[in-house]
Design a protein around this motif. Structure first.
Motif, PDB file in Angstrom:
ATOM      1  N   LYS A  52       0.836  -1.216   0.000  1.00 32.45           N
ATOM      2  CA  LYS A  52       0.000   0.000   0.000  1.00 32.45           C
ATOM      3  C   LYS A  52       0.859   1.249   0.000  1.00 32.45           C
ATOM      4  O   LYS A  52       0.563   2.234  -0.683  1.00 32.45           O
ATOM      5  N   ARG A  55       2.295   1.725  -3.469  1.00 27.97           N
ATOM      6  CA  ARG A  55       1.274   2.187  -4.412  1.00 27.97           C
ATOM      7  C   ARG A  55       0.986   3.680  -4.205  1.00 27.97           C
ATOM      8  O   ARG A  55       0.882   4.433  -5.170  1.00 27.97           O
ATOM      9  N   ARG A  56       0.909   4.082  -2.938  1.00 23.37           N
ATOM     10  CA  ARG A  56       0.677   5.516  -2.645  1.00 23.37           C
ATOM     11  C   ARG A  56       1.834   6.340  -3.201  1.00 23.37           C
ATOM     12  O   ARG A  56       1.645   7.377  -3.818  1.00 23.37           O
ATOM     13  N   ARG A  59       1.587   6.657  -6.990  1.00 20.38           N
ATOM     14  CA  ARG A  59       0.531   7.599  -7.401  1.00 20.38           C
ATOM     15  C   ARG A  59       0.941   9.048  -7.100  1.00 20.38           C
ATOM     16  O   ARG A  59       0.888   9.918  -7.966  1.00 20.38           O
ATOM     17  N   SER A  81      -2.757  -4.830  -7.110  1.00 19.93           N
ATOM     18  CA  SER A  81      -3.003  -3.644  -6.304  1.00 19.93           C
ATOM     19  C   SER A  81      -2.700  -2.368  -7.095  1.00 19.93           C
ATOM     20  O   SER A  81      -3.496  -1.418  -7.089  1.00 19.93           O
ATOM     21  N   GLU A  83      -2.605  -2.087 -10.386  1.00 16.49           N
ATOM     22  CA  GLU A  83      -3.504  -1.974 -11.545  1.00 16.49           C
ATOM     23  C   GLU A  83      -4.891  -1.501 -11.135  1.00 16.49           C
ATOM     24  O   GLU A  83      -5.578  -0.843 -11.922  1.00 16.49           O
ATOM     25  N   ALA A  84      -5.279  -1.782  -9.902  1.00 20.30           N
ATOM     26  CA  ALA A  84      -6.576  -1.287  -9.421  1.00 20.30           C
ATOM     27  C   ALA A  84      -6.585   0.241  -9.414  1.00 20.30           C
ATOM     28  O   ALA A  84      -7.649   0.866  -9.456  1.00 20.30           O
ATOM     29  N   TRP A  85      -5.419   0.864  -9.360  1.00 17.32           N
ATOM     30  CA  TRP A  85      -5.314   2.341  -9.410  1.00 17.32           C
ATOM     31  C   TRP A  85      -4.782   2.798 -10.775  1.00 17.32           C
ATOM     32  O   TRP A  85      -4.264   3.909 -10.895  1.00 17.32           O
ATOM     33  N   ASP A  86      -4.844   1.923 -11.761  1.00 17.67           N
ATOM     34  CA  ASP A  86      -4.388   2.261 -13.125  1.00 17.67           C
ATOM     35  C   ASP A  86      -2.918   2.646 -13.189  1.00 17.67           C
ATOM     36  O   ASP A  86      -2.522   3.500 -14.002  1.00 17.67           O
ATOM     37  N   LEU A  87      -2.106   2.052 -12.326  1.00 15.56           N
ATOM     38  CA  LEU A  87      -0.661   2.314 -12.356  1.00 15.56           C
ATOM     39  C   LEU A  87       0.010   1.190 -13.143  1.00 15.56           C
ATOM     40  O   LEU A  87      -0.303   0.011 -12.915  1.00 15.56           O
TER      41      LEU A  87
END
Ligand code: AMP
Ligand code: GLY
Length: 428
Positions: A52, A55-56, A59, A81, A83-87
């Motif tokens: 997490k 990922r933060r 972003r 994880s 890809e759920a935020w389009d990264l």
């Protein structure tokens, strides 16, 4: 573009170095990185298990591509994880990373799809496992199902050793939950080779074959390690055998994963045992090898960034990948006592002398910097890697560089590449 690399070993240093040479890249971050990676990337203090947090960070910092080095975050679902935020992130999703995360899954997949591998049985009871050992005898290989930092496979010469391996894994729980199930398999003879392929799930690009040296001492003596050195190309994989490995193992596995609704993307690493004209899968890994990545990075002529991006975006079939002719070879310098206990914090000297050498890179595996000094910080410390016209000259140059580097208790094998010498012409 901005790139984030996850990990802190020699493989990640080789990735950082190669990515830093791409004209497409303005800025590289590495989490958490090491003293060598600092030269090419801004190291950020987020552990590779903190999905997490990573990922933060990606972003908030506008990261265009994340490249994952080690297997643990892949098996824990880092790709899903992000890809759920389009990264954008390079590597397999969690369902596909199971190829490395569970040896029981991998063996059963191979059985279902007739991918060549050693005969095996799986067990969740120590008593039944021991009864099987009594029945089939030794030599035999006992493997913990889950991730165990490359130590999950125990090659046993006697039934006694095999029973004690079962006890270590299932009763003493040496590898924790990774040992709840075990695989017991036939001990194969032959020569090992690492075959890595990039894929987007359909397109496949085979990388030149490598050979790792797992045992800690010269002549393949002593316990297995994460790898004491590697070289590429590995002539044990002749052109003919490379075709067999590609068709019977790599393509078959990627098709099998598609058919089972676990599309595989990223790099598929098959550890193979070569026996005459046959290749048997010993293991799958769902990421680049360490130390195999170090010689591969030095041999890769093309920009790595569009290649990794093509695996993410699904255009790998359109990519032309060029390699430098010749060979590259990596010698690991380790801490005294590795792979068992070792000291950390020893000052490393001589690195500046090696920096002046052409065609040599020192990839840091376990180091940290403190007050401007480079200190040892792991079992494997450095991967001294050289490129040359052939294995012999790459080897000579790598050992010349090793001779200039010092730290208290440094241990390295003096025979990296010995199996390749004298038979290079046969290889691919
Ligand atoms: P693995 O973690 O499954 O890759 O195994 C680590 C190492 O154990 C391999 O690189 C081989 O040297 C050895 N090994 C694993 N499986 C076998 C087998 N079936 N026969 C002989 N050696 C094996
Ligand atoms: N060199 C072995 C591995 O990366 O697993």
């Amino acid at each position: 573009m901005k790139v984030l690399i996850i990990g802190s070993g020699g493989r990640e240093h080789a990735l950082a170095w190669k990515i830093s040479r791409s004209p497409l890249v303005d800025k590289i971050f590495c989490a958490p990185g090491n003293a060598g990676i600092e030269k090419h990337a801004e190291c950020v203090n987020i552990g590779s298990g903190d999905i997490k947090g990573l990922r933060r960070f990606a972003r908030d910092n506008g990261i265009d591509m994340t490249v994952v080095g080690p297997e643990a975050p892949l098996c824990a679902g880092i790709v899903d994880s992000f890809e759920a935020w389009d990264l954008k992130i390079f590597g397999p999703a969690q369902t596909a990373a199971r190829l490395e995360g569970s040896k029981v899954f991998a063996k059963q997949l191979m059985e279902r799809h007739t991918i060549p591998t050693a005969t095996f049985r799986t067990f969740d009871s120590a008593d039944r496992a021991k009864a099987y050992i009594d029945m089939v005898g030794a030599p035999i290989v006992v493997k913990a199902d889950g991730l165990a930092a490359g130590k999950a496979a125990i090659v046993c010469r006697s039934e006694e050793e095999a029973r004690s391996a079962v006890n270590r894994i299932m009763i003493e729980e040496e590898f924790g939950d990774a040992g709840k199930q075990i695989v017991i398999e036939e001990c194969l003879k032959g020569e090992e080779v690492s075959v890595l392929a990039l894929t987007d799930g359909h397109g496949i690009a085979l990388l030149p074959p490598c050979q790792d040296h797992k045992p800690v001492y010269d002549g393949d003596e002593g316990p297995n390690t994460g790898g004491m050195g590697a070289y590429s190309p590995a002539p044990v994989l002749t052109y003919n055998m490379a075709g067999i490995a590609e068709r019977e193992v790599i393509i078959q596995t990627i098709h099998a994963m598609n058919r089972e609704d676990r599309p595989y993307r990223g790099v598929l690493y098959a550890g193979l045992m070569i026996q005459e004209e046959n290749a048997y899968v010993l293991e799958y890994n769902c990421r680049f090898g360490d130390p195999e990545m170090q010689p591969l990075a030095m041999r890769l002529k093309s920009d790595i960034v569009p290649i990794l991006m093509a695996s993410i975006e699904g255009n790998l079939a359109d990519m032309e990948i060029e390699w430098h002719e010749g060979a590259a070879l990596c010698v690991i310098m380790a801490s005294e006592g590795y792979p068992a206990g070792y000291e950390k914090g020893e000052p490393v000297s001589g690195l500046e002398d090696v920096e002046k050498m052409d065609d040599v890179m020192v990839f840091h595996s376990g180091t940290r910097s403190e007050g401007g000094r480079c200190l040892t910080d792991g079992g494997r410390v450095l991967g001294v890697t050289a490129r040359g016209a052939d294995i012999k000259s790459a080897r000579k140059l790598a050992y010349e560089a090793v001779g200039k580097i010092h730290f208290q208790g440094a241990h390295y094998r003096t025979d990296i590449g010995w199996k390749a010498l004298g038979r290079e012409k046969s290889g691919f």
